[in-house]
Scaffold this active site. Structure first.
Site, PDB file in Angstrom:
ATOM      1  N   THR A 163      41.596  35.444  48.446  1.00 56.03           N
ATOM      2  CA  THR A 163      40.301  35.822  48.922  1.00 56.03           C
ATOM      3  C   THR A 163      40.250  35.417  50.441  1.00 56.03           C
ATOM      4  O   THR A 163      39.284  35.735  51.006  1.00 56.03           O
ATOM      5  CB  THR A 163      39.229  35.270  47.912  1.00 56.03           C
ATOM      6  N   ARG A 222      35.150  46.480  40.535  1.00 50.69           N
ATOM      7  CA  ARG A 222      34.769  45.502  39.761  1.00 50.69           C
ATOM      8  C   ARG A 222      33.187  45.819  39.394  1.00 50.69           C
ATOM      9  O   ARG A 222      32.802  45.807  38.047  1.00 50.69           O
ATOM     10  CB  ARG A 222      35.167  44.115  39.843  1.00 50.69           C
TER      11      ARG A 222
HETATM   12  N1  ADP Z   1      41.454  51.200  43.542  1.00 57.85           N
HETATM   13  C1  ADP Z   1      41.060  51.224  42.120  1.00 57.85           C
HETATM   14  N2  ADP Z   1      40.944  52.316  41.502  1.00 57.85           N
HETATM   15  C2  ADP Z   1      40.464  51.936  40.208  1.00 57.85           C
HETATM   16  N3  ADP Z   1      39.822  50.938  39.557  1.00 57.85           N
HETATM   17  C3  ADP Z   1      39.945  49.843  40.477  1.00 57.85           C
HETATM   18  C4  ADP Z   1      40.645  49.976  41.819  1.00 57.85           C
HETATM   19  N4  ADP Z   1      40.390  48.509  42.175  1.00 57.85           N
HETATM   20  C5  ADP Z   1      39.884  47.889  41.321  1.00 57.85           C
HETATM   21  N5  ADP Z   1      39.721  48.539  40.130  1.00 57.85           N
HETATM   22  C6  ADP Z   1      38.890  48.282  38.865  1.00 57.85           C
HETATM   23  O1  ADP Z   1      38.374  46.782  39.446  1.00 57.85           O
HETATM   24  C7  ADP Z   1      38.789  45.872  38.402  1.00 57.85           C
HETATM   25  C8  ADP Z   1      38.928  44.699  39.117  1.00 57.85           C
HETATM   26  O2  ADP Z   1      40.170  44.682  39.783  1.00 57.85           O
HETATM   27  P1  ADP Z   1      41.171  43.629  40.184  1.00 57.85           P
HETATM   28  O3  ADP Z   1      42.574  44.098  40.414  1.00 57.85           O
HETATM   29  O4  ADP Z   1      41.005  42.794  39.082  1.00 57.85           O
HETATM   30  O5  ADP Z   1      40.435  43.057  41.459  1.00 57.85           O
HETATM   31  P2  ADP Z   1      41.047  41.507  42.253  1.00 57.85           P
HETATM   32  O6  ADP Z   1      42.284  40.949  41.523  1.00 57.85           O
HETATM   33  O7  ADP Z   1      41.120  41.894  43.775  1.00 57.85           O
HETATM   34  O8  ADP Z   1      39.830  40.574  41.939  1.00 57.85           O
HETATM   35  C9  ADP Z   1      40.049  46.401  37.819  1.00 57.85           C
HETATM   36  O9  ADP Z   1      40.191  46.190  36.472  1.00 57.85           O
HETATM   37  C10 ADP Z   1      39.940  48.051  37.782  1.00 57.85           C
HETATM   38  O10 ADP Z   1      39.224  48.380  36.539  1.00 57.85           O
HETATM   39 MG    MG Z   2      42.220  39.373  40.639  1.00 55.44          MG
END
Ligand code: ADP
Ligand code: MG
Length: 340
Positions: A163, A222
């Site tokens: 982050t 999210r």
């Molecule tokens: N580009 C995207 N398209 C569809 N769903 C997404 C996308 N980016 C995130 N999400 C949704 O948001 C949720 C959180 O994403 P995540 O990859 O865990 O974020 P981070 O790791 O950056 O905190 C995922 O479970 C998914 O359902």
């Molecule tokens: Mg994550």
């Protein structure tokens, strides 16, 4: 129970990864909505690595929580058709922890280190030879009899997620051949994400309902998914089960998510800067004590969106509210500073 003892309901924005995230996570690049430039560049790198049967260059993914870093890392492994081996910076405590992971990797596997900025400083150096030369020097024995043996590692791809790139040391950052920053999503992309999630969760939703949720999701998939789930509950209990714009609006009002997507804590942060500190600047630690939220959470989760919306500014002396922030709260901005 006294009033003081009432536990604050945690905002849906700051919650860590959960089952909902896992069930809605896109599996392939084509399911990953938005971030077009990033997807284009990644797909070229992936195709090139696959055709040469080489591991992909190491990848660093940066950006606020909930924008898709973990999802993308998993997608890269899926597209390369190689195993995905996840861990997180705080879980790696000793050099041996890293050695155990790296020596067990299948060739070309993706080794994912979430929150890589929280890797202990002393361990960062362990990654340098592993990333550059695919080897791991290990000291065996003690005292005068100690000697260094070098273990060869299978070829692998390290994907780091963070982050805060600012907290990574330059030598570590420089060893990632591919670096991407995920940005907040536009309302149209978020509406597509909401419609996709609704389909997977079997929620009936009208296009206007998806747009209403998207507009109030602070640019974050999210958050959009979490709000969709709460709006669905509302639609089932107070409506006919269908998520329309009216139902979504009413549900989000009830959840105290305003038309700009700000929740109660966002507004509390703004109100504190505007009212208690006359618009700021105010230091992060003071702000954290005033609103009763951890500094890290404010910095990682709340601040990026408030900055992006032009509601606050970072100055060398702390955070300051902008005129937009005063307007958003319906407050009078302070006049020009008195010359007396
Ligand atoms: N580009 C995207 N398209 C569809 N769903 C997404 C996308 N980016 C995130 N999400 C949704 O948001 C949720 C959180 O994403 P995540 O990859 O865990 O974020 P981070 O790791 O950056 O905190 C995922 O479970 C998914 O359902
Ligand atoms: Mg994550």
């Amino acid at each position: 129970m006294t009033e003081d003892a009432v536990i604050r309901v945690q905002s849906p924005i700051a919650l860590p990864e959960d089952d909902l995230d896992r069930s809605l996570r896109p599996r392939r690049l084509e399911d990953f909505i938005g971030q077009e430039a990033l997807k284009d560049q990644l797909s070229v790198s992936i195709a090139a690595a696959a055709s040469r049967a080489e591991p992909l260059d190491h990848v660093l993914l940066a950006g606020p929580p909930g924008l898709g870093k973990t999802s993308l890392a998993q997608i890269v492994a899926a597209e390369l058709e190689v195993p995905f081996v996840p861990t997180a910076g705080p879980a790696l405590e000793r050099k041996g922890d890293i050695a155990a992971y790296l020596t067990a990797l299948e060739p070309r596997a993706v080794f994912f280190v979430d929150e890589i900025h929280r890797l202990p400083r002393a361990l960062e150096e362990t990654f340098y030879p592993a990333m550059e030369d695919r080897c791991l020097p290990i000291t065996v024995g003690q005292g005068a009899g100690a000697r260094v043996v070098t273990i060869d590692l299978p070829p692998f791809t390290l994907i780091g997620a963070t982050t805060r790139t600012g907290l990574l040391s330059t030598p570590l950052r420089d060893r990632f051949g591919i670096q991407h920053r995920l940005e907040h999503y536009g309302a149209e992309e978020l509406a597509r994400i909401v419609r996709r999630s609704a389909r997977l969760l079997d929620v009936s939703i009208e296009d206007e309902g998806a747009i209403a949720i998207a507009q109030r999701s602070r640019g974050t998939p999210r958050v959009a998914n979490r709000l969709l789930k709460r709006v669905r509950d509302y639609a089932e209990v107070r409506g006919s089960g269908v998520v329309s714009a009216v139902v979504a609006g009413a549900a989000l009002d009830l959840l105290e998510v305003d038309h700009e997507g700000l929740d109660r804590l966002d507004r509390e942060i703004l109100r504190t800067i505007c009212e208690k500190f006359s618009g700021g600047p105010v230091g992060l630690s003071t702000l954290s004590v005033s609103v009763g939220e951890e500094q890290d959470t404010i910095e990682d989760v709340y601040e990026p969106y408030l900055l992006q919306r032009g509601l606050i500014e970072r100055t060398p002396r702390g955070r300051a509210a902008t005129r937009r922030a005063f307007a958003h709260l319906g407050l009078e901005p302070p006049g020009p500073p008195s010359l007396l």
